[in-house]
Design a protein around this motif. Sequence first.
Motif, PDB file in Angstrom:
ATOM      1  N   ASN A  34      74.426  53.916   3.133  1.00  0.00           N
ATOM      2  CA  ASN A  34      73.051  54.161   2.684  1.00  0.00           C
ATOM      3  C   ASN A  34      72.035  53.753   3.751  1.00  0.00           C
ATOM      4  O   ASN A  34      70.942  54.274   3.795  1.00  0.00           O
ATOM      5  N   ASN A  35      72.402  52.815   4.616  1.00  0.00           N
ATOM      6  CA  ASN A  35      71.551  52.346   5.712  1.00  0.00           C
ATOM      7  C   ASN A  35      70.190  51.841   5.223  1.00  0.00           C
ATOM      8  O   ASN A  35      69.145  52.247   5.711  1.00  0.00           O
ATOM      9  N   ALA A  40      64.413  51.065   5.032  1.00  0.00           N
ATOM     10  CA  ALA A  40      63.472  50.056   4.572  1.00  0.00           C
ATOM     11  C   ALA A  40      62.577  49.545   5.700  1.00  0.00           C
ATOM     12  O   ALA A  40      61.547  48.939   5.439  1.00  0.00           O
ATOM     13  N   ALA A  41      62.949  49.793   6.946  1.00  0.00           N
ATOM     14  CA  ALA A  41      62.183  49.284   8.079  1.00  0.00           C
ATOM     15  C   ALA A  41      61.410  50.374   8.819  1.00  0.00           C
ATOM     16  O   ALA A  41      60.675  50.074   9.742  1.00  0.00           O
ATOM     17  N   THR A  42      61.543  51.607   8.405  1.00  0.00           N
ATOM     18  CA  THR A  42      60.891  52.701   9.100  1.00  0.00           C
ATOM     19  C   THR A  42      59.373  52.639   8.969  1.00  0.00           C
ATOM     20  O   THR A  42      58.846  51.994   8.058  1.00  0.00           O
ATOM     21  N   THR A  43      58.667  53.311   9.859  1.00  0.00           N
ATOM     22  CA  THR A  43      57.214  53.391   9.749  1.00  0.00           C
ATOM     23  C   THR A  43      56.789  54.526   8.821  1.00  0.00           C
ATOM     24  O   THR A  43      55.638  54.591   8.412  1.00  0.00           O
ATOM     25  N   GLY A  44      57.726  55.411   8.485  1.00  0.00           N
ATOM     26  CA  GLY A  44      57.429  56.502   7.556  1.00  0.00           C
ATOM     27  C   GLY A  44      57.503  56.016   6.119  1.00  0.00           C
ATOM     28  O   GLY A  44      58.216  55.078   5.794  1.00  0.00           O
ATOM     29  N   ARG A  88      62.873  44.335  -2.021  1.00  0.00           N
ATOM     30  CA  ARG A  88      62.065  43.304  -1.364  1.00  0.00           C
ATOM     31  C   ARG A  88      62.691  41.916  -1.480  1.00  0.00           C
ATOM     32  O   ARG A  88      62.860  41.215  -0.496  1.00  0.00           O
ATOM     33  N   ASN A  89      63.009  41.506  -2.714  1.00  0.00           N
ATOM     34  CA  ASN A  89      63.420  40.123  -2.968  1.00  0.00           C
ATOM     35  C   ASN A  89      64.850  39.806  -2.559  1.00  0.00           C
ATOM     36  O   ASN A  89      65.150  38.669  -2.201  1.00  0.00           O
ATOM     37  N   SER A  98      59.417  43.259   7.758  1.00  0.00           N
ATOM     38  CA  SER A  98      60.561  44.126   8.059  1.00  0.00           C
ATOM     39  C   SER A  98      60.316  45.551   7.587  1.00  0.00           C
ATOM     40  O   SER A  98      60.869  46.488   8.128  1.00  0.00           O
ATOM     41  N   ASP A  99      59.460  45.734   6.575  1.00  0.00           N
ATOM     42  CA  ASP A  99      59.072  47.067   6.108  1.00  0.00           C
ATOM     43  C   ASP A  99      57.821  47.452   6.862  1.00  0.00           C
ATOM     44  O   ASP A  99      56.750  46.911   6.621  1.00  0.00           O
ATOM     45  N   MET A 100      57.949  48.369   7.790  1.00  0.00           N
ATOM     46  CA  MET A 100      56.821  48.727   8.659  1.00  0.00           C
ATOM     47  C   MET A 100      56.163  50.052   8.274  1.00  0.00           C
ATOM     48  O   MET A 100      55.539  50.704   9.090  1.00  0.00           O
ATOM     49  N   THR A 101      56.306  50.441   7.004  1.00  0.00           N
ATOM     50  CA  THR A 101      55.699  51.670   6.540  1.00  0.00           C
ATOM     51  C   THR A 101      54.196  51.656   6.823  1.00  0.00           C
ATOM     52  O   THR A 101      53.507  50.699   6.484  1.00  0.00           O
ATOM     53  N   THR A 102      53.703  52.707   7.463  1.00  0.00           N
ATOM     54  CA  THR A 102      52.294  52.711   7.856  1.00  0.00           C
ATOM     55  C   THR A 102      51.357  53.079   6.711  1.00  0.00           C
ATOM     56  O   THR A 102      50.245  52.572   6.635  1.00  0.00           O
ATOM     57  N   LEU A 103      51.775  53.952   5.805  1.00  0.00           N
ATOM     58  CA  LEU A 103      50.912  54.365   4.702  1.00  0.00           C
ATOM     59  C   LEU A 103      51.333  53.781   3.366  1.00  0.00           C
ATOM     60  O   LEU A 103      50.597  53.877   2.400  1.00  0.00           O
TER      61      LEU A 103
END
Length: 106
Positions: A34-35, A40-44, A88-89, A98-103
């Motif tokens: 599942n990676n 979980a760390a992508t910027t998308g 998250r937890n 670690s979660d770098m989602t921009t939006l």
Amino acid sequence: MAEKIAINAVMAGCQPRYLPVVLASVEAIADPENNMAGWAATTGANSPLLIVNGPIRDELEINYGTNALGTGRQANATIGRVINLMTRNIGGALPGTSDMTTLGAA
């Protein structure tokens, strides 16, 4: 691990009868294929999709027909909420760390 899952399920408002779906979800998300670390760390923006099939969807009153992704069903809302909390937890996908989602995504 079971205690952490149960704690997050209670925080999300899950009824005890939802636990089989929650446990199956954890197993799927934790599968290395599942990676989770990648998505979980992508910027998308990202959100895991959970598909529940079989008789349990009717037993738990999971909405899968008209407005399947909409509001109005406790099972849909709380199972989704517990997946978000566990990501998250337990999984450590923390916004801005670690979660770098921009939006963002919920």
